[in-house]
Design a protein around this motif. Structure first.
Motif, PDB file in Angstrom:
ATOM      1  N   GLN A 222      43.614 -19.404  -6.363  1.00  0.00           N
ATOM      2  CA  GLN A 222      43.067 -18.047  -6.290  1.00  0.00           C
ATOM      3  C   GLN A 222      43.481 -17.220  -7.501  1.00  0.00           C
ATOM      4  O   GLN A 222      42.687 -16.441  -8.033  1.00  0.00           O
ATOM      5  CB  GLN A 222      43.530 -17.360  -5.006  1.00  0.00           C
TER       6      GLN A 222
ATOM      7  N   LYS B 275      33.453 -18.837  -8.013  1.00  0.00           N
ATOM      8  CA  LYS B 275      34.883 -18.645  -7.733  1.00  0.00           C
ATOM      9  C   LYS B 275      35.483 -19.687  -6.787  1.00  0.00           C
ATOM     10  O   LYS B 275      36.573 -20.221  -7.068  1.00  0.00           O
ATOM     11  CB  LYS B 275      35.115 -17.233  -7.186  1.00  0.00           C
ATOM     12  N   PRO B 276      34.835 -20.031  -5.648  1.00  0.00           N
ATOM     13  CA  PRO B 276      35.427 -21.053  -4.775  1.00  0.00           C
ATOM     14  C   PRO B 276      35.591 -22.400  -5.461  1.00  0.00           C
ATOM     15  O   PRO B 276      36.529 -23.147  -5.154  1.00  0.00           O
ATOM     16  CB  PRO B 276      34.419 -21.145  -3.614  1.00  0.00           C
TER      17      PRO B 276
ATOM     18  N   GLU C 257      38.706 -22.128  -7.572  1.00  0.00           N
ATOM     19  CA  GLU C 257      39.896 -22.118  -6.713  1.00  0.00           C
ATOM     20  C   GLU C 257      40.305 -23.537  -6.335  1.00  0.00           C
ATOM     21  O   GLU C 257      41.489 -23.857  -6.262  1.00  0.00           O
ATOM     22  CB  GLU C 257      39.625 -21.303  -5.455  1.00  0.00           C
TER      23      GLU C 257
ATOM     24  N   ASN D 238      49.241 -19.486  -3.836  1.00  0.00           N
ATOM     25  CA  ASN D 238      47.790 -19.645  -3.863  1.00  0.00           C
ATOM     26  C   ASN D 238      47.357 -19.713  -5.323  1.00  0.00           C
ATOM     27  O   ASN D 238      46.730 -18.808  -5.852  1.00  0.00           O
ATOM     28  CB  ASN D 238      47.114 -18.470  -3.149  1.00  0.00           C
TER      29      ASN D 238
ATOM     30  N   ALA E 144      41.317 -18.425 -10.347  1.00  0.00           N
ATOM     31  CA  ALA E 144      39.927 -17.998 -10.174  1.00  0.00           C
ATOM     32  C   ALA E 144      39.754 -16.510 -10.439  1.00  0.00           C
ATOM     33  O   ALA E 144      38.779 -16.088 -11.056  1.00  0.00           O
ATOM     34  CB  ALA E 144      39.442 -18.353  -8.765  1.00  0.00           C
ATOM     35  N   ASP E 145      40.702 -15.684  -9.971  1.00  0.00           N
ATOM     36  CA  ASP E 145      40.611 -14.241 -10.196  1.00  0.00           C
ATOM     37  C   ASP E 145      40.628 -13.916 -11.683  1.00  0.00           C
ATOM     38  O   ASP E 145      39.803 -13.138 -12.180  1.00  0.00           O
ATOM     39  CB  ASP E 145      41.766 -13.515  -9.500  1.00  0.00           C
TER      40      ASP E 145
END
Length: 216
Positions: free
Chosen positions: A13, A72-73, A76, A10, A16-17
């Motif tokens: 993700q 964030k999305p 991602e 992923n 993004a984190d």
């Protein structure tokens, strides 16, 4: 060395984190250094093993968190090109913009390592060092900038790729916190002066080609 595609893990993700965590710290520090809010609402904390200033004002903190939760999305899916912190005067004209340009590699390279997390130990340590350098640059940027006028406010803008722009009206991550198109006066500045701040390139995250300060 093992090379993985974005689909193998992923990857979006992970990017993004890390990016949103950094942006939260960076936004707080920008607001402190550029004196958008009184210094009394900030407290000294430590991030990336360096001291930073973080707001302790609940409403301000919630706005920043909600904004990044909505961003964030897009990160991602690799749909965000820039995240911009705009500082505006009393008439809501931009006087300064901190532009974070984002770029993600299609492949993730992991070198063999004896650490508990394998090659990711070295990669994450390298990324943390790069982020630390960014924070240190932001903390001293006032030395190369003019003072802002009193009574400034700020907003956060996101520049997205064309495909994402067409679908954004359908996406509402937080109720009553929708995406809206930015006003022209928030986007454009008259005769801006561009000041390169820092460039970050990493094997795991080629997130920032450059970070630039725009100044009238």
């Amino acid at each position: 060395m093992t090379t993985l595609t974005r689909q193998d893990i992923n990857f979006g993700q992970v990017v993004a984190d890390i990016l949103c965590e950094f942006l939260e710290v960076a936004i707080h520090l920008i607001l402190y250094v550029r004196e958008v809010y009184p210094s009394g609402i900030f407290q000294k904390r430590k991030k990336y093993n360096v001291p930073v200033q973080m707001s302790c004002h609940p409403e301000l903190n919630q706005y920043i968190q909600d904004t990044l939760h909505c961003v964030k999305p897009l990160i991602e899916k690799n749909d965000a090109e820039k995240v911009v912190v705009v500082i505006m005067d009393k008439e809501h004209h931009p006087v300064e913009r901190f532009v974070f340009e984002i770029s993600q590699p299609p492949l993730l390279s992991i070198r063999e390592s004896k650490g508990p997390l394998g090659g990711s130990d070295i990669l994450l340590s390298h990324v943390e060092q790069l982020l630390r350098a960014f924070i240190l640059k932001i903390s001293v940027c006032d030395a190369i900038l003019n003072n802002n006028p009193p009574g400034c406010s700020f907003t956060v803008l996101v520049h997205t790729r064309d495909v994402a722009t067409r679908n954004m009206e359908k996406v509402q991550v937080i109720k009553d916190f929708p995406w809206i198109v930015a006003d022209e006066q928030e986007v454009n500045m008259q005769e801006p002066k561009l000041i390169p701040l820092k460039t970050m390139t990493s094997d795991i995250l080629k997130l920032w080609r450059a970070v630039i300060l725009d100044r009238i």
